[in-house]
Design an enzyme around this catalytic site. Sequence first.
Site, PDB file in Angstrom:
ATOM      1  N   HIS A  58       1.326  -7.891  -0.458  1.00 36.82           N
ATOM      2  CA  HIS A  58       2.407  -7.761   0.517  1.00 36.82           C
ATOM      3  C   HIS A  58       3.409  -8.898   0.480  1.00 36.82           C
ATOM      4  O   HIS A  58       4.517  -8.762   0.979  1.00 36.82           O
ATOM      5  CB  HIS A  58       1.817  -7.634   1.924  1.00 36.82           C
ATOM      6  CG  HIS A  58       2.838  -7.324   2.976  1.00 36.82           C
ATOM      7  ND1 HIS A  58       3.765  -6.319   2.833  1.00 36.82           N
ATOM      8  CD2 HIS A  58       3.082  -7.900   4.182  1.00 36.82           C
ATOM      9  CE1 HIS A  58       4.527  -6.275   3.911  1.00 36.82           C
ATOM     10  NE2 HIS A  58       4.145  -7.224   4.739  1.00 36.82           N
ATOM     11  N   ASP A  86       1.116  -3.828  -3.125  1.00 37.61           N
ATOM     12  CA  ASP A  86       1.184  -4.014  -1.676  1.00 37.61           C
ATOM     13  C   ASP A  86       0.254  -3.019  -0.978  1.00 37.61           C
ATOM     14  O   ASP A  86       0.475  -1.810  -1.027  1.00 37.61           O
ATOM     15  CB  ASP A  86       2.621  -3.824  -1.198  1.00 37.61           C
ATOM     16  CG  ASP A  86       2.835  -4.332   0.223  1.00 37.61           C
ATOM     17  OD1 ASP A  86       1.862  -4.380   0.994  1.00 37.61           O
ATOM     18  OD2 ASP A  86       3.979  -4.676   0.559  1.00 37.61           O
ATOM     19  N   SER A  96       8.765  -7.439   5.491  1.00 37.49           N
ATOM     20  CA  SER A  96       7.794  -6.670   6.258  1.00 37.49           C
ATOM     21  C   SER A  96       8.482  -6.072   7.491  1.00 37.49           C
ATOM     22  O   SER A  96       9.425  -5.287   7.351  1.00 37.49           O
ATOM     23  CB  SER A  96       6.601  -7.551   6.625  1.00 37.49           C
ATOM     24  OG  SER A  96       5.539  -6.772   7.115  1.00 37.49           O
TER      25      SER A  96
END
Length: 708
Positions: A686, A654, A579
Site C-alpha cells: 500500500h 497493494d 490512500s
Amino acid sequence: MLRTLFLLLIPFVLSAQTKTLSIENASSPVAGFFAPGISQLQWTGKTDTYAFVYKNVLVKGKPGSDKRDSVLRVNDLNTALILLKEESVKRLPSLHFLDENTFWFSLKNKYFVYTLMDHSAVLKNRIDENAANTDLEENTYRVAYTKDNNLYFSENGKETAITSEPDPGIVFGSERVHRNEFGISQGTFWSPDGSKLAFYRMDETMVTNYPLVDITTRIATLENTKYPMAGMASHHVTLGIYDVATARTLYLETGGDPEHYLTNITWSPDGKSIYIAELNCDQNHLFLNKYNAETGKKVKTLFEETSPAYVEPMHGLFFLNDDPGKFLWMSQRDGFNHIYLYDAEGTLIRQLTKGNWVVSEILDINPANRQVFFLCNKSNPLGQEVCKVGLDKGEITEITPGSGTHSGMVSETGKYILDRRSGIDVYSQIELVDEKGKKPEVIFTTPDPLKDYKLGEMKIFTIKNEDNQDLYCRLIKPVNFDATKKYPVIIYVYGGPHSQLVNDSWLGGAGLFLNYLAEQGYVVFTLDNRGTSNRGLAFEQAIFRNLGTLEVSDQMKGVEYLKTLPYVDPQRIGINGWSYGGFLTLSLLLKNPGVIKVAVAGGPVIDWKWYEVMYGERYMDTPESNPEGYEKSSLLNYVKDMNGKLLIIQGYQDNTVVPQHSLSFLKKCVDENKQLDYFVYPGHEHNVRGKDRTHLNQKIVDYFKDNL
C-alpha cells in the site's frame, strides 16, 4: 474569521542556515543526517531508576541526580554471549527490564536474561526460525508464536503445537484478525501468571480470494489474499484458551452472529475471567461481556453501548492495581473520549474525566494515592499532555500543560513521569517530571537536525467552515520567499479518520518532504477537515455514510483562503495525497473542475464498495443499506467532468486499496476519452518504502514541476 494559533518563523536570521534538503534525505534520512538521540527509555522494574541507550551504551539515572552511570556496553554483552557460544552483536538489542538489575532480550529467535550485577547471561528459550507473531510471557519465558496458519509455544527450547489445522483458510494466533481494526495488534494473550494462552481463531474459508500477481518469477505467480469487501462475507472469529498444564483447549461460547467482532481481549488480574468488547456486524452496538476462563461460558454482559453511526472500541479494560473488583473503561459515549470507573459487575461508579477534549491513553495508576495518569489534549487541541485524575474526588491535575506533544511513562511507584516532548521548534526533549508537575528535570535534548538548513516560514492557524467550525491549517512559505511574487500551491491532504496532520509537534507535523517542496518554490498547505480525529465524535462522525462530501467542502474552504493570499497564484493549485488522501485528492479534482490544475493521487480509494468490510462498513454502512451514499462517493461518476493533469500511483501488490480501484478508474478515463498518467511500483504494497521512496518522491516533484 482567521485566528492564528502559532507563528513560527523558520529559518531564523542566522548566517549558518545555508544548507538545503536533498530529495534523498527528505525521503529517507540518511545515516548521520539526524543528530543521535537516546533510545529504549524505560523505568527499571519497581524502582524510580530509569535507563536508556545512548551511542550504543546502556545508561542509568535517578531523579534529582545529575550523575548517570554507564552500566552496559556492547563488549560486556558480547563477553556473556561468547561464554554461551553465541554470536556477538554490533549494537545493543532491544532490552526489556524485569527489575533494576535484570533485563531480557532476544537475538535470532533466542531469548536471554542478562544480570547487570555480574554481567552474566542465561539462555531461557529458543523458537523456530520461521516463527511469526511472537509473544513472550515474562514470568515463565514461554513464547507463543505462529508458523503459517498454526499456533505453537516454546518452553525451555521445546516446541509444542497448540493447533494442527491443515486448511490454510483457518488461521490461529494472527494479529490480522478483523484486519487490525479496533486497536487489534496481536492475536495471542497470555494469562497474568502465564499458565494459559488465549488466542484468536480466524476462519477465512468463506472470504473471497483477491488475486495479486508476483512478477519476480519466470512465469508471473498468482498470490491470492483474503479480502472481504464491504457488503460481502467476512471471516468468522472465535477465541480459544489453551491450558499449558493440561494441554487442552476450550473455546469461549461467544455465539451470536458469526460475523460479529471480538475486540479488546482482557484477562482479569486473577486469570479466572476474560472480557471481550463484542461488536455487532453493523458496528453500532457494543456488548462488554465477561466469560469464565475455566468453562468458556458467558458470565454476563456488564454493559452495552450504542450509536446511530458506529461504536469503535480501541482499548481493553484497565484494572486498578491488579484489583479484579474495579476497572477503567474508555468511551466516546458523551461525545468525547473519556475515562469511566466501573466495578466488576458492570455498575458505573463515576465518569472520571469530562469536557470538550479527548483522552488518548491511560498510562498508569499511582498505587499510593489513587491517581490515574493519562494522555489528552485538554489544554491544547493540537498537542498532547500528561494529566492525572483522582479516583475518589475526580480532581484533574495537568502535569505537562501548554504547548507541545508529550508522551509519558509513569514509574511503578507513581512518583515520577518520563516525558518525551516534541514541539513545533523542538525536535525531541526527554524530561523527568514529578507527579505534581513541578519544573521538569531535562534528561536529554536532541539537537535540532535542521538547525543549519534553510526552511520556509511556517504558521498554524484556523479558518471557519460552512458550519462555523474551526479547521486547523498549516502553511509553509517557499524558501527565500518574496512577497512581490506569485507562487504555485501544493495542498497535501489525508483527511480520513484516525488522522491529524496539523499538530503541535516538530515542524508542525509537516515532516521533511513537505519542507523540501517549499524549498522547490511551492506554498505548501494542509488542512484537517471534518472526519479527522481528536476533535470529538460529532466532528469525526459528520462524514458517516457520505464519504467525500463534507471533507471536500472543508478542503474547498482552504482553497478559498489560499486564493485570498496576495502571493498565491490561484491558477496554479496542485494537490497530493495517498490512500484516503488519494481519494480526497481525486474528489477535489473531479468535483470542482478547473480549480485544481495538477493532482497526484497515490493508492486512491475509487469506490468504497471495493474497500474492506470492517473499515468500509463502519463509515459507509453496506452498499445494500446505503446505495445513495456509495453512488455519491464513487469517483467513477465524476470522470466525465475531469479537467486538469492527473497522475495516479499504485503499488502493484497493494492489499489494502487493491489495484482494482485505480485500474477501474483508468478504464473509465479511457471510456470517457480523458487523459491521465499512471505509474505502478511492482513489489510494493500500500505504500512505497525503503530506497524506492526517493524514486516515488522524485516522481511527484517532477510531475508538479512539469505541469504546475
